[in-house]
Design an enzyme around this catalytic site. Structure first.
Site, mmCIF file in Angstrom:
data_model
loop_
_atom_site.group_PDB
_atom_site.id
_atom_site.type_symbol
_atom_site.label_atom_id
_atom_site.label_comp_id
_atom_site.label_asym_id
_atom_site.label_seq_id
_atom_site.Cartn_x
_atom_site.Cartn_y
_atom_site.Cartn_z
ATOM 1 N N GLY A 10 32.531 -3.840 -33.612
ATOM 2 C CA GLY A 10 31.471 -4.279 -32.959
ATOM 3 C C GLY A 10 30.039 -3.918 -33.846
ATOM 4 N N GLY A 13 26.747 -6.118 -33.002
ATOM 5 C CA GLY A 13 25.992 -6.269 -31.978
ATOM 6 C C GLY A 13 24.737 -5.647 -31.995
ATOM 7 N N ILE A 54 39.309 -6.559 -32.405
ATOM 8 C CA ILE A 54 39.931 -5.485 -32.180
ATOM 9 C C ILE A 54 41.262 -5.615 -31.289
ATOM 10 C CG2 ILE A 54 37.843 -3.982 -32.082
ATOM 11 C CD1 ILE A 54 37.955 -3.978 -28.878
ATOM 12 N N TYR A 153 34.119 -2.997 -15.612
ATOM 13 C CA TYR A 153 33.677 -2.326 -16.760
ATOM 14 C C TYR A 153 33.429 -0.979 -16.735
ATOM 15 C CZ TYR A 153 29.731 -1.590 -20.391
ATOM 16 O OH TYR A 153 29.115 -1.067 -21.464
ATOM 17 N N LYS A 157 35.472 1.857 -18.938
ATOM 18 C CA LYS A 157 34.683 3.015 -19.593
ATOM 19 C C LYS A 157 35.324 4.495 -19.214
ATOM 20 C CE LYS A 157 31.806 0.611 -22.328
ATOM 21 N NZ LYS A 157 32.029 0.765 -23.730
HETATM 22 N N1 LIG Z 1 23.507 -2.478 -24.710
HETATM 23 C C1 LIG Z 1 23.342 -1.659 -23.802
HETATM 24 O O1 LIG Z 1 22.526 -1.722 -22.757
HETATM 25 C C2 LIG Z 1 24.733 -0.741 -23.469
HETATM 26 C C3 LIG Z 1 24.537 0.337 -22.479
HETATM 27 C C4 LIG Z 1 25.867 1.089 -22.192
HETATM 28 C C5 LIG Z 1 26.910 1.183 -23.219
HETATM 29 N N2 LIG Z 1 26.812 -0.060 -23.971
HETATM 30 C C6 LIG Z 1 27.910 0.092 -24.872
HETATM 31 O O2 LIG Z 1 27.435 0.120 -26.226
HETATM 32 C C7 LIG Z 1 28.469 -0.461 -27.029
HETATM 33 C C8 LIG Z 1 27.764 -1.372 -28.000
HETATM 34 O O3 LIG Z 1 27.045 -2.279 -27.080
HETATM 35 P P1 LIG Z 1 25.862 -3.334 -27.616
HETATM 36 O O4 LIG Z 1 24.800 -3.377 -26.772
HETATM 37 O O5 LIG Z 1 25.725 -3.473 -29.047
HETATM 38 O O6 LIG Z 1 26.623 -4.707 -27.400
HETATM 39 P P2 LIG Z 1 26.662 -6.268 -27.905
HETATM 40 O O7 LIG Z 1 27.384 -7.107 -27.099
HETATM 41 O O8 LIG Z 1 25.124 -6.663 -28.637
HETATM 42 O O9 LIG Z 1 27.877 -6.070 -29.214
HETATM 43 C C9 LIG Z 1 29.122 -5.818 -28.969
HETATM 44 C C10 LIG Z 1 29.501 -6.577 -30.147
HETATM 45 O O10 LIG Z 1 31.262 -6.368 -30.234
HETATM 46 C C11 LIG Z 1 31.694 -7.515 -30.696
HETATM 47 N N3 LIG Z 1 32.913 -7.826 -29.897
HETATM 48 C C12 LIG Z 1 33.285 -7.916 -28.647
HETATM 49 N N4 LIG Z 1 34.346 -8.235 -28.480
HETATM 50 C C13 LIG Z 1 35.029 -7.998 -29.565
HETATM 51 C C14 LIG Z 1 36.339 -7.998 -29.849
HETATM 52 N N5 LIG Z 1 37.487 -8.258 -29.024
HETATM 53 N N6 LIG Z 1 36.678 -7.686 -31.353
HETATM 54 C C15 LIG Z 1 35.711 -7.393 -32.118
HETATM 55 N N7 LIG Z 1 34.402 -7.420 -31.799
HETATM 56 C C16 LIG Z 1 34.199 -7.647 -30.522
HETATM 57 C C17 LIG Z 1 30.582 -8.618 -30.324
HETATM 58 O O11 LIG Z 1 30.855 -9.515 -31.026
HETATM 59 C C18 LIG Z 1 29.140 -7.989 -30.543
HETATM 60 O O12 LIG Z 1 28.775 -8.064 -31.752
HETATM 61 C C19 LIG Z 1 29.527 -1.330 -26.274
HETATM 62 O O13 LIG Z 1 30.629 -0.790 -26.129
HETATM 63 C C20 LIG Z 1 28.848 -1.166 -24.949
HETATM 64 O O14 LIG Z 1 29.707 -1.136 -23.915
HETATM 65 C C21 LIG Z 1 25.930 -0.642 -24.284
#
Ligand SMILES: NC(=O)c1ccc[n+]([C@@H]2O[C@H](COP(=O)([O-])OP(=O)(O)OC[C@H]3O[C@@H](n4cnc5c(N)ncnc54)[C@H](O)[C@@H]3O)[C@@H](O)[C@H]2O)c1
Length: 335
Positions: A10, A13, A54, A153, A157
């Site tokens: 990821g 992201g 993944i 979700y 987690k």
């Molecule tokens: N942003 C928030 O507010 C927040 C809060 C709590 C937890 N999180 C966790 O932090 C982590 C990162 O979040 P983020 O904000 O960068 O999210 P994001 O959606 O910006 O990034 C996630 C990335 O994962 C990639 N992805 C999704 N499914 C995939 C797959 N099957 N195979 C390969 N890549 C895949 C997407 O293309 C994306 O680039 C995540 O696990 C999310 O659950 C985020």
């Protein structure tokens, strides 16, 4: 010992944008994987960039075998709003694929004879309070409180938190190298670099990005509902700090963290000090409001502070005044 290797899933992201450059600064050789091509600005930090899913066990197993990572930042996930819309797909991405990667990392640790550190971003979505009144009464919840997620979700987690902790404990008991699992329950994260992509807490960054572009914004959450938040730089710093903490300093494998805990009305008020003409209204969407009502108004982060020195830089005022507004003015006005 040669350079350490980090596998980041990821990587393209919001969080990946912050983590990649910081790991490169720490001297890691980075292997990055995402569903989409990594922008060149990030790709240059990596020894290998892979476009893939993944859920592709063969691909992930090959990467783990070829690069034998010292640590894995498993950032890829289906976020909350999309997970609620397609719970079966969410299970495949957030649980099945993650379990498979954990198994591959455990095998690699045994082969190498040293643990693989596995960083897992969890979420306040693991909490499940029954209603808005209980949420107000509960105040700042501890890690062990209210672990009854109502959304898919949060279920995903929470299960990985439990499974990863189990694997780490099992390896410790057996005296074998295995997965050194470490997780942070992130609050809502606000980034100036990237636009939000389907999280329940996205109203905060969306409100600020819209104001900076002179666009009207209708918030999908009631103006008085409080949730914990943090800026992305503080979140990234916390993840890196937990990754480097000596194992003996950790009293748990899953930590709450938070920066500030505002209501949407308070965010709006602060945004208006910079963009007085911003049009920000409130039109709560019941399904999304129900999720927010089940998440805590605040979290108790005292374990993270005492175990590995969590100390975020930004409160609400600093987040908006010092971090977001200057970056967004530059982004949208070219100032
Ligand atoms: N942003 C928030 O507010 C927040 C809060 C709590 C937890 N999180 C966790 O932090 C982590 C990162 O979040 P983020 O904000 O960068 O999210 P994001 O959606 O910006 O990034 C996630 C990335 O994962 C990639 N992805 C999704 N499914 C995939 C797959 N099957 N195979 C390969 N890549 C895949 C997407 O293309 C994306 O680039 C995540 O696990 C999310 O659950 C985020």
């Amino acid at each position: 010992m040669g350079e350490r290797v980090a596998l980041i899933t990821g990587s393209g992201g919001e969080m990946g944008h912050g983590v990649l450059p910081r790991l490169r600064d720490q001297g890691f050789r980075i292997v990055a994987l995402d569903l989409y091509d990594l922008p060149e600005t990030l790709g240059r930090y990596c020894v290998e960039t892979v476009r893939g899913d993944i859920r592709d066990e063969g691909l992930m197993g090959d990467l783990v075998q070829r690069f034998a990572p010292d640590c894995v930042y498993h950032l890829a996930a289906m976020l909350s709003a999309h997970s609620e819309a397609d719970p079966f797909m969410a299970h495949q991405v957030n649980v099945d694929a993650t379990c498979s990667l954990l198994r591959q990392c455990e095998e690699s640790a045994r082969q190498k004879g040293r643990p693989v550190r596995f960083l897992f971003p969890s979420s306040i979505a693991v909490y499940g309070l029954p209603d808005a009144a209980t949420k107000v009464e509960a105040g700042a919840v501890e890690e062990s409180d209210w672990n009854h997620p109502r959304g898919m979700y949060g279920c995903n987690k929470l299960y990985i938190e439990l499974f990863g902790t189990f694997l780490g404990r099992r390896a410790g008991k057996a005296g074998e190298p295995g997965v050194d699992f470490r997780s942070i329950r992130f609050p809502g994260l606000i980034s100036a670099e990237t636009l939000p992509t389907g999280g329940t807490t996205d109203y905060a960054p969306e409100m600020i990005h819209a104001a900076a572009q002179g666009k009207p914004y209708s918030c999908f959450i009631d103006e008085h509902s409080r949730l914990p938040f943090m800026t992305m730089p503080d979140a990234v710093q916390a993840l890196l700090d937990l990754a480097e903490a000596p194992p003996e300093s950790l009293s748990t494998r899953v930590y709450n963290i938070r920066g500030f805990s505002p209501s949407p009305a308070e965010i709006r008020k602060r945004v208006l000090t910079h963009f007085p003409d911003a049009q920000i209204g409130f039109d709560p969407v019941p399904s999304r409001q129900a999720i927010v009502d089940s998440w805590p108004a605040d979290v108790d982060d005292s374990r993270a502070r005492s175990d590995w020195g969590l100390s975020p830089e930004h409160d609400l005022a600093a987040a908006i005044d010092d971090y977001l507004v200057p970056a967004l003015r530059k982004r949208y006005d070219g100032d």
